[in-house]
Design a protein around this motif. Structure first.
Motif, PDB file in Angstrom:
ATOM      1  N   ASP A 148       0.805  -1.045  -0.113  1.00  0.00           N
ATOM      2  CA  ASP A 148      -0.141   0.069   0.111  1.00  0.00           C
ATOM      3  C   ASP A 148       0.917   1.136   0.002  1.00  0.00           C
ATOM      4  OD1 ASP A 148      -1.680  -2.080   1.787  1.00  0.00           O
ATOM      5  OD2 ASP A 148      -2.950  -0.778   0.418  1.00  0.00           O
ATOM      6  N   ARG A 175     -12.070   6.713   5.989  1.00  0.00           N
ATOM      7  CA  ARG A 175     -11.392   6.390   4.719  1.00  0.00           C
ATOM      8  C   ARG A 175     -11.544   7.667   3.851  1.00  0.00           C
ATOM      9  NH1 ARG A 175     -10.363   0.246   3.349  1.00  0.00           N
ATOM     10  NH2 ARG A 175      -8.395   1.326   2.779  1.00  0.00           N
ATOM     11  N   LYS A 225      -9.216   1.272  -6.639  1.00  0.00           N
ATOM     12  CA  LYS A 225      -9.884   0.649  -5.540  1.00  0.00           C
ATOM     13  C   LYS A 225     -10.902   1.886  -4.798  1.00  0.00           C
ATOM     14  CE  LYS A 225      -6.751   1.309  -1.772  1.00  0.00           C
ATOM     15  NZ  LYS A 225      -5.780   0.705  -0.764  1.00  0.00           N
ATOM     16  N   HIS A 226     -11.821   1.352  -4.084  1.00  0.00           N
ATOM     17  CA  HIS A 226     -12.326   0.025  -3.921  1.00  0.00           C
ATOM     18  C   HIS A 226     -13.393   0.026  -4.797  1.00  0.00           C
ATOM     19  CE1 HIS A 226     -10.095   1.244  -0.630  1.00  0.00           C
ATOM     20  NE2 HIS A 226      -9.580  -0.035  -0.247  1.00  0.00           N
ATOM     21  N   ASP A 244     -10.208  -7.521  -1.689  1.00  0.00           N
ATOM     22  CA  ASP A 244      -9.781  -6.992  -0.797  1.00  0.00           C
ATOM     23  C   ASP A 244      -9.351  -8.149   0.367  1.00  0.00           C
ATOM     24  OD1 ASP A 244     -10.153  -3.484   0.616  1.00  0.00           O
ATOM     25  OD2 ASP A 244      -8.822  -5.082   1.136  1.00  0.00           O
TER      26      ASP A 244
HETATM   27  C1  GLC Z   1      -7.198  -3.137   3.322  1.00  0.00           C
HETATM   28  C2  GLC Z   1      -7.827  -2.242   2.780  1.00  0.00           C
HETATM   29  C3  GLC Z   1      -7.124  -2.029   1.297  1.00  0.00           C
HETATM   30  C4  GLC Z   1      -5.803  -2.454   1.320  1.00  0.00           C
HETATM   31  C5  GLC Z   1      -5.591  -3.899   1.778  1.00  0.00           C
HETATM   32  C6  GLC Z   1      -4.028  -4.438   1.886  1.00  0.00           C
HETATM   33  O1  GLC Z   1      -7.902  -3.942   4.253  1.00  0.00           O
HETATM   34  O2  GLC Z   1      -9.123  -2.123   2.390  1.00  0.00           O
HETATM   35  O3  GLC Z   1      -7.399  -0.693   0.808  1.00  0.00           O
HETATM   36  O4  GLC Z   1      -5.131  -2.151  -0.081  1.00  0.00           O
HETATM   37  O5  GLC Z   1      -6.110  -4.274   2.710  1.00  0.00           O
HETATM   38  O6  GLC Z   1      -3.430  -3.651   2.672  1.00  0.00           O
END
Ligand code: GLC
Length: 747
Positions: free
Chosen positions: A107, A165, A204-205, A283
């Protein structure tokens, strides 16, 4: 029919391959467009399923995991530390049968090491260029540490500041989110995924996650198809057009269907109608969670529904690796779906050049490079929004003894904002440090936090803070939210300042010293009371590593703030949703509203006004979408239609004159809004259709021209077909969504 369309997609995926030579089973990939097909044909069922299995690995990995990778049962890994990447890659690339490299994801949401403002802050810049640059820098730093895939941009339309978020979003407007989301994708992916420093983006999402009921994360959404197509899908359509390599399905169930299992939106709309050729990843654990949703009886059914819906990679639920083999044994027709998913993953790896270059060559000199920090500072400067200024800013030359107070004045961790895994707080330059190091003029900085952190409930520091204020020429009070109070799973029901921050404002205000509030938060906060007590208010959405220098330069006049709100600010949480692009309703509120305490006692039971507003908080937000002040003033004039060829070339052009009538060079974000006054479905009272940042010197004037095409005036009707209808259109050009010069035209 569906099998045929999937076979068609498979041939499209292969025909678009840019074959590269690989070290896997002697397929000569250079120039051979069936590179992935050949690879697929050599794969066992287990190896195919393996490509769809994603693990999150931290630290040194155990023997079980090494065995699985050697057996080709893992396709991608997230969160692995750079020091383990090459050795783990060898397990796949040297020791597995087909030597298909692993894909490493992370991320990287608003920076890798150099942290930019959170996406909501980047949205406030209304500057696609700096947003693209920020993504490019994030990709460069992440790539240099072995990451090839980021789970960004987050494109969820967010109208509810209770939703934590919203911090990661680009705000409430579909057009702004579309333009800036595309810019992020271009920044991450560069000209080609195979280029050095390009990493795969992930839109996303998908989709509607930001409409969580009550603003509570992961909650159900109830978005009807017309609204879904006109608002929530818009940024994702733009992401697909920008060539996003992947999409991520969202956690929410919409109208009872979890997006992870939503065949209509994932397969029929995204993959078939939009012809998205890339990878859809679930997810985290979301496939399994369809059991909790009450949409699948068990993991087997969850895996089946996810595969049928169009989920290609299973993030961390292990449903695919445990269930697909038996599902396919029971129904061989599923193999077509499996092959389609595997090909998409192989294609993404091929496009990233992984078959050729699976290993990373670290380049630590790129991390926190001076040019990166410079860009982060520019982004932070442009992300701040001047909400109020009763002639306090920029700080007058005679004001040199500055009281720096508040829990966010020196909060290096919290200033970075949510979704920061790799940025380091000791690299953060806070406002306190920046002001102390400022060399542009001689300053005497008196620092007293008053509160240790934003949720601090101890009054022990308040007295010293007040005493410090009394010794100063002017008070700079830094408030807001710790970073943990926004982001995933961090929704708030009350948007007032947490802790004793309001009390601190009141105590400082009693000193009578000029008071400047500087707020750093992950969302809009309901700070009407505090704003009334201050002479100036500068608002930032967690500005990142260089937030301090940005703030110092703004307060001291080296930079004229130009940020504009990407989301409406409610006066009270109870007003939410309070977004600008709402429908008119049959009983829109009048300009003049009764004040709650003016209503006569024992008032007759005639409903007050018979229109849509709150007795206590009216209907207007505290600040509207697109709002932001400057140290200078801008004047709009001569708004006109210069060309109306909607029925021939399909275009209509407008021009407006903008003059800087103040004393500072400044940048105005000129905004163009449109209303389709009457249509087969009621349309919003206005929608942003264009914007342009225009910098002018004092006295300078510039003509700004906007051109719209028929698609800009079209919408999805009941039949979900995009169309433009005859009738009257209104258009406004101005400084924010609540005002502007107006014109009408007919189509
Ligand atoms: C999380 C998030 C998503 C993220 C994924 C990996 O729960 O909802 O945005 O990219 O897991 O960390």
């Amino acid at each position: 029919m569906r099998t045929l369309s999937i076979l068609l997609v498979i041939s499209i995926i292969c025909s678009e391959f840019i074959p590269v030579s690989g070290s896997q089973a002697n397929a000569n990939s250079s120039g051979n467009s069936d590179f992935c097909l050949q690879l697929l044909q050599q794969m066992t069922l287990e190896e195919k399923i393996g490509q769809l299995h994603q693990l999150s690995l931290r630290g040194d990995i155990g023997e079980e995991t090494k065995k699985a990778i050697r057996a080709g049962k893992v396709g991608s890994v997230i969160n692995i530390e750079p020091r383990y990447m090459n050795q783990v890659q060898e397990l796949a690339e040297k020791e597995s049968r087909l030597k298909i490299p692993l894909l490493y994801g992370r991320d990287v949401i608003h920076g890798y090491k150099t942290i930019f403002p959170i996406p909501l802050g980047q949205a406030a810049t209304f500057n696609p260029g700096i947003v693209r640059e920020g993504a490019r820098i994030a990709a460069t730093e992440a790539y240099s540490e072995g990451i090839r895939w980021t789970f960004a941009p987050m494109l969820d339309i967010s109208k509810d500041a209770r939703w934590g978020r919203i911090a990661e979003s680009l705000g409430e407007d579909p057009y702004l989110s579309s333009v800036l989301g595309a810019a992020m994708i271009e920044g991450f992916q560069g000209k080609s995924l195979a280029d050095k420093y390009s990493i795969a983006a992930c839109a996303k999402h998908f989709v509607g996650y930001g409409a969580a009921e009550g603003g509570r994360d992961y909650n159900s959404t109830n978005i009807p198809p017309v609204l879904m197509h006109n608002v929530y899908l818009a940024p994702f359509r733009a992401a697909n057009q920008a060539g996003a390599a992947s999409f991520m399905a969202s956690f929410n169930d919409n109208d009872g269907i979890p997006l992870t299992g939503d065949t209509e939106l994932l397969r029929n709309v995204l993959k078939n109608k939009w012809q998205f050729p890339g990878v859809v990843v679930s997810d985290w654990n979301a496939i399994n969670e369809m059991i909790k949703h009450g949409f699948a009886t068990n993991r087997t059914e969850a895996a089946l529904k996810a595969l049928q819906a169009g989920i290609d990679i299973d993030m961390m639920s292990s449903a695919y690796t445990n269930e697909l083999q038996q599902l396919i044994a029971a129904d061989s027709s599923l193999m077509t779906l499996l092959d389609d998913a595997v090909l998409r993953v192989l294609r993404m790896k091929q496009q990233l050049g992984l078959f050729e270059k699976p290993y990373n060559e670290a380049n630590p000199s790129l991390l926190y490079a001076a040019s990166h920090l410079e860009s982060a500072r520019q982004a932070a400067e442009e992300s701040f929004v001047l909400l109020k200024n009763n002639n306090l800013l920029p700080l007058k030359p005679e004001w040199n003894t500055l009281a720096v107070i508040g829990p966010m004045a020196d909060a290096p961790h919290d200033q970075l904002g949510t979704w920061v895994f790799d940025g380091e707080k000791d690299k953060t330059i806070t406002p306190l440090r920046a002001l102390r190091e400022y060399t542009g003029r001689k300053l005497r900085i008196l620092y007293e936090p008053g509160l240790e952190y934003t949720r601090d409930l101890s009054r022990k520091g308040l007295k010293k803070a007040v005493e410090t204020a009394q010794k100063s020429d002017i008070v700079l009070l830094f408030l807001g939210e710790e970073s943990i109070l926004s982001g995933e799973a961090h929704s708030m029901a009350d948007l007032n300042l947490v802790g004793l921050q309001s009390e601190l404002v009141a105590e400082i205000s009693k000193t009578g010293k000029p008071l400047v509030l500087v707020v750093m938060a992950g969302r809009p906060l309901t700070i009407e009371k505090e704003i009334e007590q201050a002479g100036a208010v500068l608002y930032g959405f967690h500005p990142g590593t260089m937030g301090g220098p940005a703030i110092a330069r703004i307060l001291l006049g080296d930079v004229n703030p130009s940020g504009k709100l990407p989301v409406s600010f409610p006066r009270h949480t109870g007003q939410i949703p309070v977004h600008y692009n709402h429908n008119n309703t049959g009983r829109p509120a009048p300009e003049k509203l009764p004040s709650l305490y003016e209503i006569p006692r024992e008032a007759k039971q005639t409903s007050l006004g018979n229109t849509s507003f709150y007795l206590d908080y009216g209907f207007r937000p505290l600040f509207p979408f697109g709002y932001g002040l400057s140290y200078t003033r801008f004047e709009y004039s001569d708004f006109k239609i210069t060309r109306n060829e909607l029925h021939s070339s399909g275009e209509i052009s407008f021009s407006v004159k903008l003059r800087n009538t103040g004393n500072y060079t400044g940048t105005e974000v000129v905004q163009l809004y449109v209303q389709d006054v009457v249509a087969s479905v009621a349309r919003p009272v206005k929608e942003l259709k264009r914007f342009e940042r225009v910098q002018l010197k004092p006295g300078e004037q510039k003509e700004v021209v906007f051109t719209l095409i028929t698609d800009d005036l079209s919408f999805y009707g009941r039949d979900l077909v995009k169309t433009i209808e005859k009738g009257l259109f209104r258009t406004w050009v101005g400084t924010d969504s609540s005002q502007g010069l107006q014109l009408e035209f007919k189509y």
